[in-house]
Design an enzyme around this catalytic site. Structure first.
Site, PDB file in Angstrom:
ATOM      1  N   ARG A 128       0.869  -1.303  -0.052  1.00 59.22           N
ATOM      2  CA  ARG A 128      -0.028  -0.002   0.005  1.00 59.22           C
ATOM      3  C   ARG A 128       0.869   1.370   0.000  1.00 59.22           C
ATOM      4  NH1 ARG A 128      -6.018  -0.136   2.305  1.00 59.22           N
ATOM      5  NH2 ARG A 128      -5.930   1.100   0.401  1.00 59.22           N
ATOM      6  N   GLU A 161      -3.206   6.022   8.057  1.00 57.43           N
ATOM      7  CA  GLU A 161      -4.033   5.154   7.081  1.00 57.43           C
ATOM      8  C   GLU A 161      -5.229   5.800   6.858  1.00 57.43           C
ATOM      9  OE1 GLU A 161      -3.461   1.468   6.972  1.00 57.43           O
ATOM     10  OE2 GLU A 161      -1.273   2.193   7.334  1.00 57.43           O
ATOM     11  N   ARG A 197      -1.249   0.519  12.944  1.00 58.48           N
ATOM     12  CA  ARG A 197      -0.875   1.266  11.699  1.00 58.48           C
ATOM     13  C   ARG A 197      -0.995   2.657  11.862  1.00 58.48           C
ATOM     14  NH1 ARG A 197      -3.358  -2.477   6.878  1.00 58.48           N
ATOM     15  NH2 ARG A 197      -3.081  -4.422   8.042  1.00 58.48           N
ATOM     16  N   HIS A 233      -7.917  -1.455  11.424  1.00 57.73           N
ATOM     17  CA  HIS A 233      -8.410   0.004  11.264  1.00 57.73           C
ATOM     18  C   HIS A 233      -9.457   0.236  12.311  1.00 57.73           C
ATOM     19  CE1 HIS A 233      -6.774  -0.124   6.968  1.00 57.73           C
ATOM     20  NE2 HIS A 233      -5.753   0.812   7.874  1.00 57.73           N
ATOM     21  N   CYS A 350     -14.808   0.166   3.911  1.00 59.03           N
ATOM     22  CA  CYS A 350     -13.488   0.167   3.288  1.00 59.03           C
ATOM     23  C   CYS A 350     -13.524   0.619   1.990  1.00 59.03           C
ATOM     24  CB  CYS A 350     -13.005  -1.156   3.323  1.00 59.03           C
ATOM     25  SG  CYS A 350     -12.197  -1.694   4.868  1.00 59.03           S
TER      26      CYS A 350
END
Length: 423
Positions: A128, A161, A197, A233, A350
């Site tokens: 990513r 993120e 993250r 997340h 998402c």
């Protein structure tokens, strides 16, 4: 007029199950299975169409160029010569999950009265980490008017993120809100070294860049328990819309302190907490209950746009039906088949980035209409691969097919600016 617009990522032709996302249980579980890019893209487009039919504004982002030969070149190799792992990272279609594209602060929240978007750096995961350049190029096109400010990513090593770790609570989308940044810590309590993250430093930087009022900004730490359970997340365990926070009991490290701060800053906030005794973290994460889209319909009622897995998980569906039958703020449940995205660890939320803006200020090439979705669906049915096995990632014919399919989509949507190397 300011409205919330959901921009969905179109699933790219290289969609595959290479298992690249550490801490994402679905990605790990389905590693090595055969993917179905055509079906994946059509499932996502069907969700976009349904939301349009519900009266919700809908935008779209294009898949990125894959394989990313420019990124491989920066690593001193090519798609032909790269190791299988590097090649898989260069072929990932993970930009489909637009919730990780950027963090968005609507104009009513910012010091200069513009909508600010900061592209996420996604530095934690190699597959990513190279998305941000093409993401930035798309955002700069879509939001080129003076009503927006589009920012490059926060620099590494501070992991960001995007909207997947950001929530906004407000009386109405067009009013000033409370922006909530959720971050993690490196340690967790499970003994499984899943990374946190989102770094607090990155969240604080985005808040400063966007010119947010500290009195209307909240920084909350995600619980170690949630990260260890696979909530890579925050949007896997909590989602907000207008005055409603919909969350699992174990989403936040200091749950009571976080709730108290929200109530102090936004007295009308309504916290809908799902207790662990009713829905375990494991069931919440497997079903992506909280990775639903929580939206306000034109009627003013709120609805959840859910994956089919939520209905198939008894504890989750029992809780949802009881809530809707009562006097809770969520009044409607809409279920969609998103199995291809779900199998790689991404649910309805998402797939979308929420932007509060006047649609008239946005480049119309990025706004969905039924006719435009018809054309995209026809192109996907013609050019997207029907299936991809992991061993296919080494096939030059697949690389060419993916590049040609994306180029055709750029042409179809009259976006030639995106059919070029952005490095």
């Amino acid at each position: 007029m300011l409205q919330e617009i959901n921009f969905d990522g179109i699933v790219g032709p290289s969609h595959n199950y290479a298992g690249l996302s550490l801490g994402n249980l679905a990605s790990a579980k389905n590693f090595g299975k055969v993917s179905h890019p055509r079906a994946a893209a059509l499932q996502g487009l069907a969700k976009m169409r349904a939301n349009l039919e519900r009266g919700l504004p809908q935008g779209l982002f294009l898949p990125q160029r894959r394989p990313d030969t420019a990124w491989l070149g920066q690593l001193g190799t090519s798609v032909e010569d790269a190791s299988p792992t590097l090649r898989a990272n260069a072929l990932s279609a993970s930009s489909m999950w637009a919730a990780n594209a950027a963090t968005v602060s609507p104009a009513p929240d910012t010091a200069d009265g513009r909508c600010h978007l900061t592209v996420a750096n996604l530095v934690t995961m190699p597959h990513r980490s190279h998305e941000w350049r093409e993401t930035l190029a798309q955002l700069q096109l879509a939001f080129a008017s003076g009503h927006f400010a589009v920012h490059a990513p926060v620099p590494a090593p501070f992991g960001d993120e995007g909207a997947a770790n950001h929530m906004r609570l407000c009386a109405g989308h067009d009013t000033a809100g409370i922006e909530v940044f959720v971050y993690g810590e490196a340690a967790n309590t499970s003994g499984t070294p899943f990374p946190a993250r989102q770094h607090r430093e990155a969240s604080e930087a985005v808040a400063r860049i966007h010119g947010l009022d500290p009195a209307r900004t909240v920084f909350a730490r995600q619980s170690d328990e949630a990260i260890a359970a696979g909530a890579f997340h925050n949007d896997v365990v909590a989602v907000a819309n207008e005055r409603v926070l919909f969350t699992h009991e174990h989403a936040f490290a200091d749950r009571e302190g976080f709730y108290a701060e929200l109530r102090a800053k936004l007295p009308e906030v309504e916290i809908v907490e799902v207790p662990a005794a009713a829905v375990s973290l494991a069931d919440a994460i497997a079903s992506y209950l909280f990775n639903a889209q929580l939206v306000t319909l034109p009627s003013g009622e709120m609805a959840l746009v859910l994956p089919g897995e939520a209905r198939e998980t008894p504890s989750v569906w029992q809780w949802l039906e009881a809530h809707v039958a009562g006097n809770g703020p969520i009044r409607h449940l809409f279920v969609h088949d998103l199995r291809e995205s779900m199998a790689n660890g991404g649910g309805p939320a998402c797939l979308r980035l929420r932007v509060v803006a006047d649609p008239a200020t946005i480049d119309p090439r990025f706004l969905a209409t039924p006719e435009k979705l018809d054309r995209i669906e026809a192109l996907v049915a013609r050019l997207w691969p029907e299936q991809i096995a992991v061993e296919d990632l080494s096939d030059p014919a697949l690389w060419i097919a993916c590049l040609e399919a994306r180029a055709a989509l750029c042409t179809e949507l009259e976006l030639p600016e995106l059919d070029r190397d952005v490095f």
